[in-house]
Design a protein around this motif. Structure first.
Motif, PDB file in Angstrom:
ATOM      1  N   PHE A 179       0.822  -1.208   0.000  1.00  0.00           N
ATOM      2  CA  PHE A 179       0.000   0.000   0.000  1.00  0.00           C
ATOM      3  C   PHE A 179       0.861   1.266   0.000  1.00  0.00           C
ATOM      4  CE2 PHE A 179      -2.243   3.345   2.365  1.00  0.00           C
ATOM      5  CZ  PHE A 179      -3.403   3.459   1.619  1.00  0.00           C
ATOM      6  N   PHE A 180       1.992   1.226   0.728  1.00  0.00           N
ATOM      7  CA  PHE A 180       2.832   2.409   0.856  1.00  0.00           C
ATOM      8  C   PHE A 180       3.898   2.451  -0.238  1.00  0.00           C
ATOM      9  CE2 PHE A 180       1.381   1.247   5.126  1.00  0.00           C
ATOM     10  CZ  PHE A 180       0.742   2.430   5.506  1.00  0.00           C
ATOM     11  N   ILE A 181       4.185   3.660  -0.696  1.00  0.00           N
ATOM     12  CA  ILE A 181       5.231   3.838  -1.703  1.00  0.00           C
ATOM     13  C   ILE A 181       6.610   3.712  -1.062  1.00  0.00           C
ATOM     14  CG2 ILE A 181       6.227   5.447  -3.388  1.00  0.00           C
ATOM     15  CD1 ILE A 181       3.463   6.659  -3.718  1.00  0.00           C
ATOM     16  N   ILE A 182       6.757   4.257   0.112  1.00  0.00           N
ATOM     17  CA  ILE A 182       8.034   4.228   0.803  1.00  0.00           C
ATOM     18  C   ILE A 182       8.360   2.803   1.261  1.00  0.00           C
ATOM     19  CG2 ILE A 182       7.080   4.666   3.114  1.00  0.00           C
ATOM     20  CD1 ILE A 182       9.492   6.551   3.586  1.00  0.00           C
ATOM     21  N   GLY A 183       9.662   2.482   1.350  1.00  0.00           N
ATOM     22  CA  GLY A 183      10.078   1.163   1.799  1.00  0.00           C
ATOM     23  C   GLY A 183       9.591   0.864   3.196  1.00  0.00           C
ATOM     24  N   ASP A 184       9.384  -0.414   3.505  1.00  0.00           N
ATOM     25  CA  ASP A 184       8.770  -0.773   4.787  1.00  0.00           C
ATOM     26  C   ASP A 184       9.624  -0.371   5.985  1.00  0.00           C
ATOM     27  OD1 ASP A 184      10.768  -2.697   4.647  1.00  0.00           O
ATOM     28  OD2 ASP A 184       9.410  -4.385   4.388  1.00  0.00           O
ATOM     29  N   PHE A 185      10.960  -0.399   5.869  1.00  0.00           N
ATOM     30  CA  PHE A 185      11.787  -0.035   7.016  1.00  0.00           C
ATOM     31  C   PHE A 185      11.695   1.456   7.305  1.00  0.00           C
ATOM     32  CE2 PHE A 185      15.698   0.977   9.318  1.00  0.00           C
ATOM     33  CZ  PHE A 185      15.686  -0.019  10.293  1.00  0.00           C
ATOM     34  N   ARG A 186      11.524   2.277   6.270  1.00  0.00           N
ATOM     35  CA  ARG A 186      11.449   3.721   6.459  1.00  0.00           C
ATOM     36  C   ARG A 186      10.028   4.208   6.721  1.00  0.00           C
ATOM     37  NH1 ARG A 186      15.955   6.419   2.389  1.00  0.00           N
ATOM     38  NH2 ARG A 186      17.615   4.913   2.822  1.00  0.00           N
ATOM     39  N   ASN A 187       9.076   3.325   6.612  1.00  0.00           N
ATOM     40  CA  ASN A 187       7.698   3.699   6.921  1.00  0.00           C
ATOM     41  C   ASN A 187       7.627   4.197   8.359  1.00  0.00           C
ATOM     42  OD1 ASN A 187       4.844   3.092   7.958  1.00  0.00           O
ATOM     43  ND2 ASN A 187       4.620   2.811   5.761  1.00  0.00           N
ATOM     44  N   ILE A 188       6.885   5.264   8.575  1.00  0.00           N
ATOM     45  CA  ILE A 188       6.857   5.894   9.899  1.00  0.00           C
ATOM     46  C   ILE A 188       6.291   4.954  10.966  1.00  0.00           C
ATOM     47  CG2 ILE A 188       4.562   6.969   9.790  1.00  0.00           C
ATOM     48  CD1 ILE A 188       7.871   8.552  11.052  1.00  0.00           C
ATOM     49  N   ILE A 189       5.443   4.004  10.565  1.00  0.00           N
ATOM     50  CA  ILE A 189       4.920   3.024  11.524  1.00  0.00           C
ATOM     51  C   ILE A 189       6.043   2.109  11.995  1.00  0.00           C
ATOM     52  CG2 ILE A 189       3.369   1.051  11.812  1.00  0.00           C
ATOM     53  CD1 ILE A 189       1.440   2.428   9.876  1.00  0.00           C
ATOM     54  N   SER A 190       6.899   1.700  11.074  1.00  0.00           N
ATOM     55  CA  SER A 190       8.057   0.881  11.417  1.00  0.00           C
ATOM     56  C   SER A 190       9.004   1.652  12.342  1.00  0.00           C
ATOM     57  CB  SER A 190       8.804   0.459  10.137  1.00  0.00           C
ATOM     58  OG  SER A 190       9.956  -0.280  10.432  1.00  0.00           O
ATOM     59  N   CYS A 191       9.224   2.919  12.028  1.00  0.00           N
ATOM     60  CA  CYS A 191      10.089   3.765  12.863  1.00  0.00           C
ATOM     61  C   CYS A 191       9.496   3.960  14.256  1.00  0.00           C
ATOM     62  CB  CYS A 191      10.306   5.126  12.199  1.00  0.00           C
ATOM     63  SG  CYS A 191      11.093   5.059  10.570  1.00  0.00           S
ATOM     64  N   LEU A 192       8.177   4.189  14.302  1.00  0.00           N
ATOM     65  CA  LEU A 192       7.497   4.396  15.587  1.00  0.00           C
ATOM     66  C   LEU A 192       7.551   3.131  16.441  1.00  0.00           C
ATOM     67  CD1 LEU A 192       5.801   6.221  17.419  1.00  0.00           C
ATOM     68  CD2 LEU A 192       3.760   5.481  16.158  1.00  0.00           C
ATOM     69  N   PHE A 193       7.541   1.986  15.786  1.00  0.00           N
ATOM     70  CA  PHE A 193       7.597   0.725  16.520  1.00  0.00           C
ATOM     71  C   PHE A 193       8.898   0.614  17.323  1.00  0.00           C
ATOM     72  CE2 PHE A 193       8.525  -3.997  16.346  1.00  0.00           C
ATOM     73  CZ  PHE A 193       7.697  -4.309  17.411  1.00  0.00           C
ATOM     74  N   SER A 194      10.044   0.835  16.684  1.00  0.00           N
ATOM     75  CA  SER A 194      11.320   0.764  17.404  1.00  0.00           C
ATOM     76  C   SER A 194      11.449   1.908  18.409  1.00  0.00           C
ATOM     77  CB  SER A 194      12.505   0.766  16.432  1.00  0.00           C
ATOM     78  OG  SER A 194      12.372   1.749  15.444  1.00  0.00           O
ATOM     79  N   PHE A 195      10.926   3.077  18.060  1.00  0.00           N
ATOM     80  CA  PHE A 195      10.898   4.238  18.957  1.00  0.00           C
ATOM     81  C   PHE A 195      10.147   3.903  20.244  1.00  0.00           C
ATOM     82  CE2 PHE A 195       9.042   8.324  20.296  1.00  0.00           C
ATOM     83  CZ  PHE A 195      10.108   9.216  20.166  1.00  0.00           C
ATOM     84  N   SER A 196       8.988   3.238  20.109  1.00  0.00           N
ATOM     85  CA  SER A 196       8.150   2.919  21.264  1.00  0.00           C
ATOM     86  C   SER A 196       8.737   1.789  22.108  1.00  0.00           C
ATOM     87  CB  SER A 196       6.737   2.542  20.804  1.00  0.00           C
ATOM     88  OG  SER A 196       6.763   1.379  19.993  1.00  0.00           O
ATOM     89  N   VAL A 197       9.467   0.867  21.461  1.00  0.00           N
ATOM     90  CA  VAL A 197      10.126  -0.194  22.229  1.00  0.00           C
ATOM     91  C   VAL A 197      11.208   0.418  23.128  1.00  0.00           C
ATOM     92  CG1 VAL A 197      11.624  -2.231  22.073  1.00  0.00           C
ATOM     93  CG2 VAL A 197       9.621  -2.040  20.595  1.00  0.00           C
ATOM     94  N   GLY A 198      11.893   1.444  22.624  1.00  0.00           N
ATOM     95  CA  GLY A 198      12.850   2.171  23.462  1.00  0.00           C
ATOM     96  C   GLY A 198      12.163   2.795  24.668  1.00  0.00           C
ATOM     97  N   MET A 199      10.974   3.362  24.453  1.00  0.00           N
ATOM     98  CA  MET A 199      10.190   3.915  25.565  1.00  0.00           C
ATOM     99  C   MET A 199       9.843   2.824  26.569  1.00  0.00           C
ATOM    100  SD  MET A 199       7.632   6.346  23.291  1.00  0.00           S
ATOM    101  CE  MET A 199       6.511   6.667  24.650  1.00  0.00           C
ATOM    102  N   LEU A 200       9.448   1.666  26.060  1.00  0.00           N
ATOM    103  CA  LEU A 200       9.064   0.539  26.911  1.00  0.00           C
ATOM    104  C   LEU A 200      10.252   0.066  27.760  1.00  0.00           C
ATOM    105  CD1 LEU A 200       6.517  -1.357  27.304  1.00  0.00           C
ATOM    106  CD2 LEU A 200       7.758  -2.989  25.870  1.00  0.00           C
ATOM    107  N   PHE A 201      11.426  -0.024  27.136  1.00  0.00           N
ATOM    108  CA  PHE A 201      12.619  -0.473  27.858  1.00  0.00           C
ATOM    109  C   PHE A 201      12.971   0.477  29.001  1.00  0.00           C
ATOM    110  CE2 PHE A 201      15.001  -3.404  24.658  1.00  0.00           C
ATOM    111  CZ  PHE A 201      13.870  -4.196  24.584  1.00  0.00           C
ATOM    112  N   ILE A 202      12.813   1.772  28.762  1.00  0.00           N
ATOM    113  CA  ILE A 202      13.132   2.752  29.807  1.00  0.00           C
ATOM    114  C   ILE A 202      12.064   2.766  30.896  1.00  0.00           C
ATOM    115  CG2 ILE A 202      13.384   5.220  30.276  1.00  0.00           C
ATOM    116  CD1 ILE A 202      15.851   3.878  29.021  1.00  0.00           C
ATOM    117  N   LYS A 203      10.811   2.612  30.513  1.00  0.00           N
ATOM    118  CA  LYS A 203       9.734   2.592  31.506  1.00  0.00           C
ATOM    119  C   LYS A 203       9.868   1.384  32.435  1.00  0.00           C
ATOM    120  CE  LYS A 203       4.721   2.884  32.083  1.00  0.00           C
ATOM    121  NZ  LYS A 203       3.402   3.051  31.407  1.00  0.00           N
ATOM    122  N   TYR A 204      10.251   0.244  31.860  1.00  0.00           N
ATOM    123  CA  TYR A 204      10.408  -0.979  32.654  1.00  0.00           C
ATOM    124  C   TYR A 204      11.875  -1.407  32.656  1.00  0.00           C
ATOM    125  CZ  TYR A 204       5.340  -1.085  32.138  1.00  0.00           C
ATOM    126  OH  TYR A 204       4.007  -0.759  32.158  1.00  0.00           O
TER     127      TYR A 204
END
Length: 341
Positions: A179-204
Motif C-alpha cells: 500500500f505504501f510507496i516508501i520502503g517498509d523499514f522507512r515507513n513511519i509506523i516501522s520507525c514508531l515501533f522501534s521508537f516505542s520499544v525504546g520507551m518501553l525499555f526505559i519505563k520498565y
C-alpha cells in the motif's frame, strides 16, 4: 528537576554512531563489500543501528518527557536539539554547492527547499527531488516522531500494552502490504515501533535492562540472528537484532563506563553524536572519492582515518553550535520566547 544520567546510554549512542560510519563506509567501497562491516546473514548493520538509534531517541525522550505538560516548552526544546546544528551544517554545504554549480537553485524548484528548512528533505527524497545534502533519511523520521510524541505518549501512558499491541499489528501490516510507496523499514509506523520499544525499555528498566535472564535471552537472540539464517525478512530481523543488541550493549556499557578514562572518552563522543550523524556520510564520500583502496589493510587504515576526520569535524560543528546557543543574543530571545526573566 535534573534527571540522573544513564551512563550506559552514552556508550550505546557512541557504538551506534560508529556503527553507522562503518556501515556507510563499506557501502561506498569500490572493492566488494566487506561483509562483516556491511551485513550479517539476516540483514544489514545499517538497519540494526538505525533501529537502536530510534530506540535511544524514544527511550531518552520518555525519560525526559514521560508527561508533556507544556507543548511550547517541549517543541522548543526539540527544535533546539535538532535544527540549529542542522542549519549550520546545511548552510555550509549548500553554499559550497551554490559556488560549484553557479546557481542558487541548482536542483530546480525553489519550493523544495522548504523540505530542507523543515529537516525532512532526506526522508522525502523517495518522493520529491529536493536539496537534500546531509542528515540521513532518519532525521526526517525522528522529526515526525517528535511532532506526534505528545499525542502518542498519552496513549502509551494510558495503556502501554494495548498501544504496543496495536502498533505491533500495524507494523506487521506494513511488512505485508504494498500500500505504501516508501520502503517498509522507512515507513513511519516501522520507525514508531522501534521508537516505542525504546520507551518501553526505559519505563520498565528493571525488567528489560537489569534482568539477568533477559540479558541471556538477548545474547542468544543476537548470536542466532547474526549467524543463522532464519527467513524472517530483513526488516523484522533487523528490528529483533536491534532490540536484543540494545540490551546487550546496555549491560556492556554499564561495565565499560566503570573505567574513568573510557567513561570520559565515551561521554565526549556521545556529546557530538548528533553532529556525527549529520556529517558522516558527506565526509565518507569525500574521502573515498579521493582514495578508494581495495587492499584490506589499506581499507582499515582509511576507515580509522575517516572516523578521526569525522570526529574532528563533528567537534568543530558542536563548538560552533554551542557558541551560538550560549551567546547573549540567542539567550535574550530564548528568554523572551519562554517568558523567562
Amino acid at each position: 528537576m535534573r534527571l540522573k544520567k544513564i551512563l550506559a546510554i552514552d556508550f550505546i549512542r557512541v557504538i551506534c554512531a560508529l556503527g553507522v560510519i562503518v556501515y556507510h563506509f563499506s557501502c561506498h567501497l569500490n572493492n566488494t563489500r566487506f561483509l562483516p562491516f556491511y551485513s550479517f546473514v539476516n540483514g544489514d548493520w545499517g538497519d540494526v543501528f538505525v533501529t537502536i538509534f530510534f530506540m535511544l531517541s524514544g527511550g531518552m525522550l520518555y525519560y525526559s518527557y514521560s508527561n508533556v505538560t507544556s507543548l511550547k516548552d517541549y517543541y522548543y526544546r526539540r527544535w533546539k536539539s535538532l535544527y540549529p546544528m542542522f542549519y549550520i551544517a546545511f548552510a555550509y554545504f549548500f553554499l559550497q554547492n551554490i559556488f560549484s554549480f553557479g546557481n542558487v537553485f541548482y536542483r530546480g524548484k525553489p519550493t523544495s527547499l522548504i523540505l530542507s528548512l523543515l529537516g525532512i528533505d532526506g526522508y522525502f527524497l523517495y518522493r520529491y527531488e529536493n536539496y537534500y545534502i546531509l542528515g540521513e533519511w532518519f532525521l526526517g523520521a525522528i522529526i515526525i516522531l517528535y511532532i506526534i510524541y505528545p499525542i502518542f505518549v498519552r496513549l502509551f501512558n494510558k495503556s502501554d500494552k494495548i498501544t504496543l499491541l496495536v502498533l505491533f499489528l500495524s507494523y506487521l501490516w506494513v511488512l505485508n502490504t504494498s500500500f505504501f510507496i516508501i520502503g517498509d523499514f522507512r515507513n513511519i509506523i516501522s520507525c514508531l515501533f522501534s521508537f516505542s520499544v525504546g520507551m518501553l525499555f526505559i519505563k520498565y528498566t528493571k525488567f528489560f535492562l537489569e534482568n539477568l535472564y533477559i540479558l541471556l535471552l538477548a545474547i542468544g537472540i543476537t548470536i542466532i540472528i547474526c549467524f543463522f539464517y532464519l527467513n524472517l525478512g530483513s526488516n523484522f530481523a533487523s528490528h529483533l537484532m536491534g532490540f536484543s543488541l540494545f540490551i546487550v550493549l546496555f549491560h556492556l556499557g554499564k561495565y565499560v563506563m566503570k573505567f574513568n578514562c573510557l567513561k570520559k572518552l565515551f561521554e565526549e563522543i556521545s556529546k557530538i553524536s548528533y553532529a556525527i550523524f549529520l556529517l558522516q556520510h558527506l565526509v565518507i564520500l569525500q574521502v573515498l572519492n579521493f582514495r578508494n583502496p581495495s587492499n584490506a589493510l589499506n581499507v582499515l587504515i582509511l576507515l580509522f582515518f575517516t572516523i578521526g576526520l569525522i570526529l574532528i569535524y563533528a567537534k568543530i560543528l558542536y563548538i560552533i553550535n554551542n557558541s551560538i546557543l550560549n551567546s547573549s543574543v540567542y539567550l535574550y530571545f530564548e528568554n523572551k520566547f519562554l517568558n523567562k526573566k
